[in-house]
Design a protein around this motif. Sequence first.
Motif, PDB file in Angstrom:
ATOM      1  N   LEU A  29     -35.665 -75.272  13.963  1.00  0.00           N
ATOM      2  CA  LEU A  29     -34.304 -75.305  14.494  1.00  0.00           C
ATOM      3  C   LEU A  29     -34.115 -74.217  15.547  1.00  0.00           C
ATOM      4  O   LEU A  29     -33.540 -74.463  16.623  1.00  0.00           O
TER       5      LEU A  29
ATOM      6  N   GLN B 110     -38.139 -75.450   8.520  1.00  0.00           N
ATOM      7  CA  GLN B 110     -37.070 -76.185   9.201  1.00  0.00           C
ATOM      8  C   GLN B 110     -36.201 -75.237  10.024  1.00  0.00           C
ATOM      9  O   GLN B 110     -35.790 -75.568  11.138  1.00  0.00           O
ATOM     10  N   HIS B 111     -35.920 -74.055   9.470  1.00  0.00           N
ATOM     11  CA  HIS B 111     -35.141 -73.058  10.214  1.00  0.00           C
ATOM     12  C   HIS B 111     -35.905 -72.606  11.461  1.00  0.00           C
ATOM     13  O   HIS B 111     -35.313 -72.451  12.539  1.00  0.00           O
TER      14      HIS B 111
ATOM     15  N   ILE C 182     -31.848 -79.569   5.545  1.00  0.00           N
ATOM     16  CA  ILE C 182     -31.841 -78.232   4.946  1.00  0.00           C
ATOM     17  C   ILE C 182     -30.823 -78.162   3.811  1.00  0.00           C
ATOM     18  O   ILE C 182     -31.089 -77.596   2.747  1.00  0.00           O
TER      19      ILE C 182
ATOM     20  N   ASN D  92     -35.966 -75.254  18.653  1.00  0.00           N
ATOM     21  CA  ASN D  92     -35.238 -76.292  19.382  1.00  0.00           C
ATOM     22  C   ASN D  92     -34.033 -75.715  20.128  1.00  0.00           C
ATOM     23  O   ASN D  92     -33.664 -76.200  21.191  1.00  0.00           O
ATOM     24  N   GLN D  93     -33.414 -74.704  19.567  1.00  0.00           N
ATOM     25  CA  GLN D  93     -32.240 -74.123  20.207  1.00  0.00           C
ATOM     26  C   GLN D  93     -32.605 -73.355  21.469  1.00  0.00           C
ATOM     27  O   GLN D  93     -31.758 -73.115  22.317  1.00  0.00           O
TER      28      GLN D  93
ATOM     29  N   ILE E 265     -30.558 -79.969  23.569  1.00  0.00           N
ATOM     30  CA  ILE E 265     -30.727 -80.283  22.149  1.00  0.00           C
ATOM     31  C   ILE E 265     -29.950 -81.556  21.862  1.00  0.00           C
ATOM     32  O   ILE E 265     -28.782 -81.679  22.229  1.00  0.00           O
TER      33      ILE E 265
ATOM     34  N   THR F  76     -31.488 -82.183  11.010  1.00  0.00           N
ATOM     35  CA  THR F  76     -32.188 -81.003  10.487  1.00  0.00           C
ATOM     36  C   THR F  76     -31.291 -80.214   9.536  1.00  0.00           C
ATOM     37  O   THR F  76     -31.714 -79.797   8.462  1.00  0.00           O
ATOM     38  N   ARG F  77     -30.034 -80.028   9.924  1.00  0.00           N
ATOM     39  CA  ARG F  77     -29.112 -79.289   9.052  1.00  0.00           C
ATOM     40  C   ARG F  77     -28.820 -80.050   7.766  1.00  0.00           C
ATOM     41  O   ARG F  77     -28.707 -79.442   6.692  1.00  0.00           O
TER      42      ARG F  77
ATOM     43  N   ASP G 279     -30.453 -84.803  16.296  1.00  0.00           N
ATOM     44  CA  ASP G 279     -31.587 -84.061  15.717  1.00  0.00           C
ATOM     45  C   ASP G 279     -31.104 -82.805  15.005  1.00  0.00           C
ATOM     46  O   ASP G 279     -31.580 -82.462  13.920  1.00  0.00           O
ATOM     47  N   LEU G 280     -30.146 -82.126  15.641  1.00  0.00           N
ATOM     48  CA  LEU G 280     -29.588 -80.922  15.049  1.00  0.00           C
ATOM     49  C   LEU G 280     -28.885 -81.241  13.728  1.00  0.00           C
ATOM     50  O   LEU G 280     -29.079 -80.554  12.713  1.00  0.00           O
TER      51      LEU G 280
END
Length: 161
Positions: free
Chosen positions: A54, A50-51, A75, A57-58, A63, A71-72, A67-68
Amino acid sequence: MRRFKFPLQTLLKVRKLREREAKRKVAAQRADIARLDRLNEATWAEISAQHAGLLQNQQQPFIKPADLARTRTWIAHLRATIAQRTLLRAEMTARLQQLQSEYNAARQEARIIEKLRQRRWDEYRRQRARKEQSAADELAQQLQTKAAGDSAGPRPTAAVP
């Protein structure tokens, strides 16, 4: 001589069954801990993936904040799951130590009776060997007496008037 009979054989069987059951419980607990460790490893791998996603994606020009955030949040959920499993593992480890001490006690109880049985068996074998030796000595003495009597020659018979 009659055959060997141990009067505490039933108790020995019961104690061996208890020992076997305690050993099974220890093994099951260890397997559960190992399963939990594998789940934690898989969760850590998921967090790493996932990291990585991420970070990838960054690097893109746009972005989506949803979604951000998603994902966070995922996590964070995975890390909370690992924390819960860590607490559960500590409880399981304490339970494993308790089961291990129960197994050790059951093993000691069984070994006490096993040693007693072995001592009784050794004593029985020694008695049997002494009796067999005594019988063999007696038979040898009888044969020797008979041989000595036969070697003296025929006995003179008294004349009958």
